[in-house]
Enzyme design. Sequence first.
Site, PDB file in Angstrom:
ATOM      1  N   GLY A 104      -4.394   3.439  -2.216  1.00 18.92           N
ATOM      2  CA  GLY A 104      -5.515   3.847  -1.368  1.00 18.92           C
ATOM      3  C   GLY A 104      -5.079   4.748  -0.242  1.00 18.92           C
ATOM      4  N   GLY A 155      -4.715   1.315   4.115  1.00 19.69           N
ATOM      5  CA  GLY A 155      -3.557   1.052   4.977  1.00 19.69           C
ATOM      6  C   GLY A 155      -3.975   0.350   6.258  1.00 19.69           C
ATOM      7  CB  CYS A 159      13.314   9.530   7.825  1.00 14.32           C
ATOM      8  SG  CYS A 159      13.889   8.245   6.740  1.00 14.32           S
ATOM      9  CD  GLU A 167      13.613   1.333   9.091  1.00 12.77           C
ATOM     10  OE1 GLU A 167      14.171   2.374   9.502  1.00 12.77           O
ATOM     11  OE2 GLU A 167      14.085   0.197   9.234  1.00 12.77           O
ATOM     12  N   GLY A 214      -4.474   5.955   3.688  1.00 12.42           N
ATOM     13  CA  GLY A 214      -3.926   5.311   4.879  1.00 12.42           C
ATOM     14  C   GLY A 214      -4.986   4.778   5.821  1.00 12.42           C
ATOM     15  N   PRO A 215      -5.915   5.643   6.258  1.00 14.09           N
ATOM     16  CG  PRO A 215      -6.713   7.577   7.239  1.00 14.09           C
ATOM     17  CD  PRO A 215      -5.982   7.092   6.036  1.00 14.09           C
ATOM     18  CE  LYS A 248      -1.715   3.047   1.910  1.00 17.40           C
ATOM     19  NZ  LYS A 248      -1.506   4.469   1.489  1.00 17.40           N
ATOM     20  CD  GLU A 302      10.960  13.199  10.674  1.00 15.34           C
ATOM     21  OE1 GLU A 302       9.831  12.716  10.829  1.00 15.34           O
ATOM     22  OE2 GLU A 302      11.916  12.558  10.214  1.00 15.34           O
TER      23      GLU A 302
HETATM   24  P1  NAD Z   1       2.075   8.873   7.271  1.00 20.14           P
HETATM   25  O1  NAD Z   1       2.719   8.107   8.356  1.00 20.14           O
HETATM   26  O2  NAD Z   1       0.716   9.388   7.487  1.00 20.14           O
HETATM   27  O3  NAD Z   1       2.020   7.979   5.939  1.00 20.14           O
HETATM   28  C1  NAD Z   1       2.888   6.903   5.647  1.00 20.14           C
HETATM   29  C2  NAD Z   1       2.081   5.742   5.053  1.00 20.14           C
HETATM   30  O4  NAD Z   1       1.170   5.256   6.041  1.00 20.14           O
HETATM   31  C3  NAD Z   1       1.228   6.131   3.838  1.00 20.14           C
HETATM   32  O5  NAD Z   1       1.197   5.062   2.922  1.00 20.14           O
HETATM   33  C4  NAD Z   1      -0.143   6.311   4.466  1.00 20.14           C
HETATM   34  O6  NAD Z   1      -1.179   6.120   3.553  1.00 20.14           O
HETATM   35  C5  NAD Z   1      -0.146   5.235   5.519  1.00 20.14           C
HETATM   36  N1  NAD Z   1      -1.106   5.432   6.617  1.00 20.14           N
HETATM   37  C6  NAD Z   1      -1.580   6.614   7.106  1.00 20.14           C
HETATM   38  N2  NAD Z   1      -2.455   6.390   8.089  1.00 20.14           N
HETATM   39  C7  NAD Z   1      -2.553   5.038   8.245  1.00 20.14           C
HETATM   40  C8  NAD Z   1      -3.285   4.189   9.118  1.00 20.14           C
HETATM   41  N3  NAD Z   1      -4.119   4.666  10.024  1.00 20.14           N
HETATM   42  N4  NAD Z   1      -3.125   2.854   9.002  1.00 20.14           N
HETATM   43  C9  NAD Z   1      -2.266   2.348   8.096  1.00 20.14           C
HETATM   44  N5  NAD Z   1      -1.561   3.097   7.231  1.00 20.14           N
HETATM   45  C10 NAD Z   1      -1.682   4.431   7.320  1.00 20.14           C
HETATM   46  O7  NAD Z   1       3.035  10.034   6.888  1.00 20.14           O
HETATM   47  P2  NAD Z   1       2.638  11.351   6.048  1.00 20.14           P
HETATM   48  O8  NAD Z   1       1.333  11.910   6.450  1.00 20.14           O
HETATM   49  O9  NAD Z   1       2.836  11.016   4.649  1.00 20.14           O
HETATM   50  O10 NAD Z   1       3.742  12.340   6.579  1.00 20.14           O
HETATM   51  C11 NAD Z   1       3.582  12.973   7.840  1.00 20.14           C
HETATM   52  C12 NAD Z   1       4.911  13.164   8.508  1.00 20.14           C
HETATM   53  O11 NAD Z   1       5.541  11.915   8.742  1.00 20.14           O
HETATM   54  C13 NAD Z   1       5.932  13.937   7.703  1.00 20.14           C
HETATM   55  O12 NAD Z   1       5.789  15.286   7.797  1.00 20.14           O
HETATM   56  C14 NAD Z   1       7.222  13.448   8.296  1.00 20.14           C
HETATM   57  O13 NAD Z   1       7.555  14.145   9.455  1.00 20.14           O
HETATM   58  C15 NAD Z   1       6.926  12.031   8.649  1.00 20.14           C
HETATM   59  N6  NAD Z   1       7.412  11.100   7.630  1.00 20.14           N
HETATM   60  C16 NAD Z   1       8.498  10.341   7.912  1.00 20.14           C
HETATM   61  C17 NAD Z   1       8.987   9.467   6.965  1.00 20.14           C
HETATM   62  C18 NAD Z   1      10.152   8.601   7.211  1.00 20.14           C
HETATM   63  O14 NAD Z   1      10.750   8.124   6.276  1.00 20.14           O
HETATM   64  N7  NAD Z   1      10.517   8.346   8.437  1.00 20.14           N
HETATM   65  C19 NAD Z   1       8.372   9.379   5.728  1.00 20.14           C
HETATM   66  C20 NAD Z   1       7.252  10.159   5.466  1.00 20.14           C
HETATM   67  C21 NAD Z   1       6.797  10.998   6.436  1.00 20.14           C
END
Ligand code: NAD
Length: 472
Positions: free
Chosen positions: A201, A207, A279, A245, A203-204, A170, A379
């Site tokens: 799709g 995912g 990150c 991660e 995340g909420p 996903k 971050e």
């Molecule tokens: P996020 O954690 O919301 O999204 C990452 C993935 O998780 C996406 O595929 C998303 O669709 C999915 N996801 C979101 N909610 C979910 C849920 N409830 N259940 C399962 N999967 C879910 O990150 P974001 O909104 O894209 O970014 C927000 C912040 O996160 C950024 O500003 C940054 O600080 C941090 N970030 C960190 C990394 C990293 O590599 N460590 C990468 C992206 C973002």
Amino acid sequence: MQAHNGMYIDGQWRPAAGAETIEVVDPATEEIIGTVPAGTAEDVDAAVAAARAALPGWAAAPPAERAARLGALHDALAARREEIAATVTAELGAPLSFSQAVHADLPVTVAGTYAKLAAEHPFEERLGNSRVLHEPVGVVGAITPWNYPLHQIVAKVAPALAAGCTVVLKPAEDTPLVARLFAEAVAEAGVPAGVFNLVTGRGPVAGQALAEHGGVDMVSFTGSTAVGRRIGAIAGGAVRRVALELGGKSANVILPGADLVKAVKIGVGNVMANAGQTCSAWTRMLVHADHYDEAVEIAAAAAAKYVPGDPTDPATRLGPVVNAGQRERVTGYIRTGIEEGATLVAGGADAPEGVERGYYVRPTVFAGVTPDMTIAREEIFGPVLSILRYQDADDAARIANDSEYGLSGAVWAADDETATAFARRLQTGQVDINGGRFNPLAPFGGYKRSGVGRELGPHGLTEYLQTKSLQF
Ligand code: NAD
């Protein structure tokens, strides 16, 4: 505009169960460049069923056969280099030269490392009167972010396939187009149907359905700490393996005796790369009080060279951030930095001059940052560097470790021995010594809140294996 309506499930592109779509926006132009289906729990069910059905055959395939498919995947990705780079530039906004050298070439390299490791990894060992078998964990649910969209996909899918696992991916909402290219490359590589499946799709919805699915044996997640915590809790409740991660706030420690100009310039470049959306970025620069003012001057001048511009222009070094929400978040942190008393020496929260559209943020450097400030603790995920002052080595180690994160870092000193001795004191998963370059075989992952588990190289492969001991 490309309107896609398929999910890659069981070796075929098939229509999504629902009619909802996700619009993909070019962050440099704010124009919609494509749509993909917003998958539902029904799509996730179908993908997990395909992955489960394919598992016995793939797990039993000889490692040499899995290696051959990964070799073909490497070749298919390499052949699509320019298409991958252009796609990541369009949906993420990364400068084209960076997209080619990093977003396209790095995952090709990583796929190649797993073609080799799949063939060479000892999937059996002898311990006294035991034969220990290293067997695949099973069906893997991979949930990936947008910041290094193809790298993060390959860093999960390639080791999982090498181990004999099957996968449901996903990808992030902002960058689904490169995930579709990846699925096409998997098909071209002759990977059997069901071994790899893609559900685009939200995340909420998609995912969460994947993270909660009873047919998934392991979830590997990269993204925010907030979502990671949730996924870890679900996995704990289900007693299911999980790899996380998460974020970082890594320290770049410049010790007296280091080449100050080189250390500061490379440090600034590290933060500005990918518009700060990395990150492992060294977002806290720690400089000895005696060299502090000079370092700030060098950093401000270096940051000014990152002129925000059109990411498709090969000369551009700084593109926009991924979306409007991210721009708000980053400029909000810049305003907080100013309010809390840090000194702005480059950039700022206003839109860059001459830019009329696109989610651009000015390359920003703060001096006078103290460890308690928000910009030193959280971050930011944008092109923002905080420079902190320390008095001696103990002070530097204390400040560097005063973080809930521990993903990466750097140490610069007069020689490697001095830098290495200091690196031993750091609570973090990776440290680059005097500009040591990225190693795609080195374990990558976090201490503390930066995560659980390691990716890349042989350590990344063992994440997807479980052991069975036979006694004779
Ligand atoms: P996020 O954690 O919301 O999204 C990452 C993935 O998780 C996406 O595929 C998303 O669709 C999915 N996801 C979101 N909610 C979910 C849920 N409830 N259940 C399962 N999967 C879910 O990150 P974001 O909104 O894209 O970014 C927000 C912040 O996160 C950024 O500003 C940054 O600080 C941090 N970030 C960190 C990394 C990293 O590599 N460590 C990468 C992206 C973002």
